[in-house]
Design a protein around this motif. Sequence first.
Motif, PDB file in Angstrom:
ATOM      1  N   UNK A  15       0.833  -1.192   0.000  1.00 28.19           N
ATOM      2  CA  UNK A  15       0.000   0.000   0.000  1.00 28.19           C
ATOM      3  C   UNK A  15       0.873   1.250   0.000  1.00 28.19           C
ATOM      4  N   UNK A  16       0.522   2.207  -0.842  1.00 31.60           N
ATOM      5  CA  UNK A  16       1.252   3.465  -0.879  1.00 31.60           C
ATOM      6  C   UNK A  16       2.460   3.463  -1.813  1.00 31.60           C
ATOM      7  N   UNK A  17       2.667   2.394  -2.580  1.00 36.35           N
ATOM      8  CA  UNK A  17       3.831   2.302  -3.456  1.00 36.35           C
ATOM      9  C   UNK A  17       3.608   2.917  -4.842  1.00 36.35           C
ATOM     10  N   UNK A  18       2.377   3.321  -5.167  1.00 32.53           N
ATOM     11  CA  UNK A  18       2.123   4.006  -6.431  1.00 32.53           C
ATOM     12  C   UNK A  18       1.456   3.185  -7.520  1.00 32.53           C
ATOM     13  N   UNK A  19       0.891   2.020  -7.177  1.00 30.60           N
ATOM     14  CA  UNK A  19       0.221   1.182  -8.181  1.00 30.60           C
ATOM     15  C   UNK A  19      -0.945   1.923  -8.820  1.00 30.60           C
ATOM     16  N   UNK A  20      -1.781   2.500  -8.029  1.00 34.22           N
ATOM     17  CA  UNK A  20      -2.955   3.241  -8.492  1.00 34.22           C
ATOM     18  C   UNK A  20      -2.526   4.416  -9.370  1.00 34.22           C
ATOM     19  N   UNK A  21      -1.550   5.145  -8.934  1.00 29.48           N
ATOM     20  CA  UNK A  21      -1.040   6.286  -9.704  1.00 29.48           C
ATOM     21  C   UNK A  21      -0.465   5.822 -11.032  1.00 29.48           C
ATOM     22  N   UNK A  22       0.328   4.758 -11.009  1.00 27.03           N
ATOM     23  CA  UNK A  22       0.912   4.217 -12.236  1.00 27.03           C
ATOM     24  C   UNK A  22      -0.164   3.839 -13.247  1.00 27.03           C
ATOM     25  N   UNK A  23      -1.173   3.105 -12.805  1.00 33.02           N
ATOM     26  CA  UNK A  23      -2.249   2.689 -13.706  1.00 33.02           C
ATOM     27  C   UNK A  23      -2.997   3.881 -14.289  1.00 33.02           C
ATOM     28  N   UNK A  24      -3.237   4.875 -13.475  1.00 37.29           N
ATOM     29  CA  UNK A  24      -3.935   6.067 -13.955  1.00 37.29           C
ATOM     30  C   UNK A  24      -3.075   6.872 -14.927  1.00 37.29           C
ATOM     31  N   UNK A  25      -1.783   6.885 -14.727  1.00 37.00           N
ATOM     32  CA  UNK A  25      -0.888   7.579 -15.660  1.00 37.00           C
ATOM     33  C   UNK A  25      -0.869   6.897 -17.020  1.00 37.00           C
ATOM     34  N   UNK A  26      -0.736   5.565 -17.047  1.00 36.13           N
ATOM     35  CA  UNK A  26      -0.659   4.892 -18.341  1.00 36.13           C
ATOM     36  C   UNK A  26      -2.009   4.824 -19.044  1.00 36.13           C
ATOM     37  N   UNK A  27      -3.093   4.963 -18.305  1.00 33.10           N
ATOM     38  CA  UNK A  27      -4.424   4.990 -18.920  1.00 33.10           C
ATOM     39  C   UNK A  27      -4.793   6.389 -19.396  1.00 33.10           C
ATOM     40  N   UNK A  28      -3.989   7.377 -19.043  1.00 29.16           N
ATOM     41  CA  UNK A  28      -4.285   8.738 -19.445  1.00 29.16           C
ATOM     42  C   UNK A  28      -5.337   9.409 -18.589  1.00 29.16           C
ATOM     43  N   UNK A  29      -5.666   8.796 -17.454  1.00 25.99           N
ATOM     44  CA  UNK A  29      -6.672   9.354 -16.558  1.00 25.99           C
ATOM     45  C   UNK A  29      -6.084  10.415 -15.631  1.00 25.99           C
ATOM     46  N   UNK A  30      -4.763  10.482 -15.612  1.00 26.01           N
ATOM     47  CA  UNK A  30      -4.049  11.400 -14.737  1.00 26.01           C
ATOM     48  C   UNK A  30      -2.846  11.934 -15.516  1.00 26.01           C
ATOM     49  N   UNK A  31      -2.518  13.181 -15.356  1.00 27.02           N
ATOM     50  CA  UNK A  31      -1.369  13.780 -16.035  1.00 27.02           C
ATOM     51  C   UNK A  31      -0.162  13.792 -15.103  1.00 27.02           C
ATOM     52  N   UNK A  32       1.000  13.532 -15.668  1.00 29.02           N
ATOM     53  CA  UNK A  32       2.240  13.554 -14.914  1.00 29.02           C
ATOM     54  C   UNK A  32       2.626  15.002 -14.590  1.00 29.02           C
ATOM     55  N   UNK A  33       3.074  15.240 -13.372  1.00 28.57           N
ATOM     56  CA  UNK A  33       3.520  16.585 -12.992  1.00 28.57           C
ATOM     57  C   UNK A  33       4.875  16.900 -13.608  1.00 28.57           C
ATOM     58  N   UNK A  34       5.709  15.876 -13.772  1.00 27.46           N
ATOM     59  CA  UNK A  34       7.015  16.029 -14.410  1.00 27.46           C
ATOM     60  C   UNK A  34       7.247  14.832 -15.314  1.00 27.46           C
ATOM     61  N   UNK A  35       8.036  14.993 -16.336  1.00 20.05           N
ATOM     62  CA  UNK A  35       8.368  13.887 -17.222  1.00 20.05           C
ATOM     63  C   UNK A  35       7.272  13.587 -18.229  1.00 20.05           C
ATOM     64  N   UNK A  36       7.465  12.514 -18.973  1.00 19.89           N
ATOM     65  CA  UNK A  36       6.531  12.101 -20.009  1.00 19.89           C
ATOM     66  C   UNK A  36       6.121  10.656 -19.810  1.00 19.89           C
ATOM     67  N   UNK A  37       4.935  10.331 -20.289  1.00 20.17           N
ATOM     68  CA  UNK A  37       4.463   8.952 -20.292  1.00 20.17           C
ATOM     69  C   UNK A  37       4.369   8.534 -21.751  1.00 20.17           C
ATOM     70  N   UNK A  38       5.067   7.451 -22.106  1.00 17.53           N
ATOM     71  CA  UNK A  38       5.048   6.960 -23.481  1.00 17.53           C
ATOM     72  C   UNK A  38       4.623   5.501 -23.506  1.00 17.53           C
ATOM     73  N   UNK A  39       3.714   5.185 -24.428  1.00 19.91           N
ATOM     74  CA  UNK A  39       3.279   3.817 -24.662  1.00 19.91           C
ATOM     75  C   UNK A  39       3.341   3.593 -26.160  1.00 19.91           C
TER      76      UNK A  39
END
Length: 64
Positions: A15-39
């Motif tokens: 818990x708290x390791x960022x699984x939820x955040x990671x999934x939301x970033x790669x699904x495009x449901x959340x924007x990264x504050x820094x860096x880029x997400x590429x798929x």
Amino acid sequence: MTYWFKMEWLILGESGMGKYTFLHLIAGLMKSKTGNVEIWKSGITMLVGKKLDVFSESNVGITK
């Protein structure tokens, strides 16, 4: 010719390791504050609106 392949990933972590955040970033449901997400060499960080919807529908699926 059309090729279909399926990749499934299992994401585990405490818990708290960022699984939820990671999934939301790669699904495009959340924007990264820094860096880029590429798929598939597509920078989804810059996609918005319909383009993001089309990309997500074609490339990302989240199930319980």
